[in-house]
Design an enzyme around this catalytic site. Structure first.
Site, PDB file in Angstrom:
ATOM      1  N   ASN A  23       0.875  -1.167   0.000  1.00 15.24           N
ATOM      2  CA  ASN A  23       0.000   0.000   0.000  1.00 15.24           C
ATOM      3  C   ASN A  23       0.918   1.223   0.000  1.00 15.24           C
ATOM      4  OD1 ASN A  23      -1.418   2.335   0.945  1.00 15.24           O
ATOM      5  ND2 ASN A  23      -3.068   1.037   1.681  1.00 15.24           N
ATOM      6  N   ASN A  25       0.072   4.440  -0.383  1.00 13.39           N
ATOM      7  CA  ASN A  25      -0.517   5.679   0.145  1.00 13.39           C
ATOM      8  C   ASN A  25      -0.222   6.864  -0.782  1.00 13.39           C
ATOM      9  OD1 ASN A  25      -1.889   7.420   1.809  1.00 13.39           O
ATOM     10  ND2 ASN A  25      -0.303   7.534   3.377  1.00 13.39           N
ATOM     11  N   GLU A  51      -4.015   1.752  -2.871  1.00 12.11           N
ATOM     12  CA  GLU A  51      -4.147   3.170  -2.538  1.00 12.11           C
ATOM     13  C   GLU A  51      -3.227   4.016  -3.423  1.00 12.11           C
ATOM     14  OE1 GLU A  51      -5.199   5.773   1.453  1.00 12.11           O
ATOM     15  OE2 GLU A  51      -4.105   3.886   1.701  1.00 12.11           O
ATOM     16  N   TYR A 124      -7.821  -3.857  -2.277  1.00  8.79           N
ATOM     17  CA  TYR A 124      -7.771  -2.841  -1.227  1.00  8.79           C
ATOM     18  C   TYR A 124      -9.103  -2.838  -0.492  1.00  8.79           C
ATOM     19  CZ  TYR A 124      -7.264   1.792   0.941  1.00  8.79           C
ATOM     20  OH  TYR A 124      -7.194   2.837   1.837  1.00  8.79           O
ATOM     21  N   ASP A 164      -4.102  -4.774   1.107  1.00  8.23           N
ATOM     22  CA  ASP A 164      -4.379  -4.163   2.396  1.00  8.23           C
ATOM     23  C   ASP A 164      -5.790  -4.578   2.807  1.00  8.23           C
ATOM     24  OD1 ASP A 164      -4.923  -2.566   4.554  1.00  8.23           O
ATOM     25  OD2 ASP A 164      -4.504  -0.661   3.542  1.00  8.23           O
ATOM     26  N   ASN A 166      -6.982  -4.091   5.906  1.00  6.51           N
ATOM     27  CA  ASN A 166      -7.433  -3.176   6.959  1.00  6.51           C
ATOM     28  C   ASN A 166      -8.004  -3.924   8.166  1.00  6.51           C
ATOM     29  OD1 ASN A 166      -7.015  -0.292   6.662  1.00  6.51           O
ATOM     30  ND2 ASN A 166      -8.072  -0.498   4.700  1.00  6.51           N
ATOM     31  N   ASP A 260       3.257   4.900   4.762  1.00  8.78           N
ATOM     32  CA  ASP A 260       3.032   4.521   6.155  1.00  8.78           C
ATOM     33  C   ASP A 260       2.885   3.001   6.287  1.00  8.78           C
ATOM     34  OD1 ASP A 260       0.643   4.714   4.725  1.00  8.78           O
ATOM     35  OD2 ASP A 260      -0.518   5.479   6.423  1.00  8.78           O
ATOM     36  N   HIS A 261       2.768   2.287   5.156  1.00 10.30           N
ATOM     37  CA  HIS A 261       2.821   0.836   5.106  1.00 10.30           C
ATOM     38  C   HIS A 261       4.218   0.415   4.679  1.00 10.30           C
ATOM     39  CE1 HIS A 261      -1.680  -0.017   4.974  1.00 10.30           C
ATOM     40  NE2 HIS A 261      -1.636   1.293   4.790  1.00 10.30           N
TER      41      HIS A 261
END
Length: 269
Positions: A23, A25, A51, A124, A164, A166, A260-261
């Protein structure tokens, strides 16, 4: 007994396939932080991205093509939001965009590529952190996603579902299971869905090969979480149970920092 191979050993053979899910971002942000340099060094056979936050015309595909990748992007209708991609060193036999469900396809959440008897998906899953409405959307998605892939499995039995999700499945997958027990991504109903999903015929490849490893794939930008390794494992390479004997290695690359991943890696026969 799990078979773990070194990179040196793997490079001596051509009978393996390396797949990475990441991911990013925002793909344009990740590119500005050296994504292509890392990719040129890592050289997975398939890279699944989530993402991407960009329309196809906003993505400089030539930088990926220059290092030998075919590029497939599936963007959300809403600009700067969601979106998945799949980069492959080999041209797939077939690329399928979406699941035929407009409520999800409009958000660019599912992209599949077939290579012989193998199907690789970049997926995702929605986040529920923005409020009750999106959490409810997420829970409906989870059931629809499971039904869809179980039906897909009838014609494409060897599925690799990278992305991802989540969701952290177990306490080992999150740095603070007690204080996060009421937070989206670690809710009891989400974890229960993950257990049902796995029992329906899928394997968490990393956990299968590393039953006791406490490693993470996402860290909040807040409170210096990454430096303190206060993370969550929410990115997975799930495989059909029938592929367990083809699993060679799985790893997480926390030192890779374009997002951030971080990337999660799977190596299969």
């Amino acid at each position: 007994m799990c078979l773990l191979l070194t990179t040196f050993t793997l490079k001596k053979h051509k009978w393996y396939m390396k797949i990475i899910t990441y991911n990013v971002n925002g793909i344009r942000s990740a590119l500005s932080k050296g994504l292509t340099d890392w990719l040129a060094e890592e050289l997975p056979d398939v890279l699944c991205l989530q993402e991407t936050k960009a329309q196809p015309e906003q993505i400089p595909t030539e930088v990926f093509e220059a290092i030998g990748y075919k590029c497939y992007f599936y963007s959300a209708k809403k600009k700067g939001y969601s979106g998945v991609a799949l980069l492959s060193r080999k041209e797939p036999d077939l690329v399928a965009y979406g699941m035929g469900m407009p409520q999800y396809d409009d958000e660019g959440r599912f992209l599949r590529a077939d290579f012989g008897d193998l199907s690789v998906v970049s997926v995702y899953h929605p986040s529920g952190t923005s409020g009750d409405e999106r959490q409810a959307f997420k829970m409906v998605w989870l059931e629809d996603f499971q039904r869809y892939v179980l039906e897909l499995q009838k014609s494409r039995p060897n599925l690799i579902l990278c992305g991802d999700y989540n969701i952290c499945h177990e306490a080992i997958d999150i740095h603070d299971p007690i204080r996060n027990a009421k937070n989206s991504g670690f809710l009891p109903e989400e974890r229960e869905w993950m257990s049902r999903f796995l029992s329906s015929g899928f394997t968490d490849s990393f956990r299968f090969l590393h039953p006791d490893s406490q490693e993470y794939t996402w860290w909040s930008f807040r409170f210096n979480a990454r430096a303190n390794n206060k993370g969550w494992r929410i990115d997975y390479c799930m495989v059909s149970d029938c592929m367990q004997q083809r699993l060679l290695n799985a790893s997480i690359l926390p030192h890779v920092k374009h997002s951030d991943h971080c990337p999660a890696v799977l190596v299969i026969k």
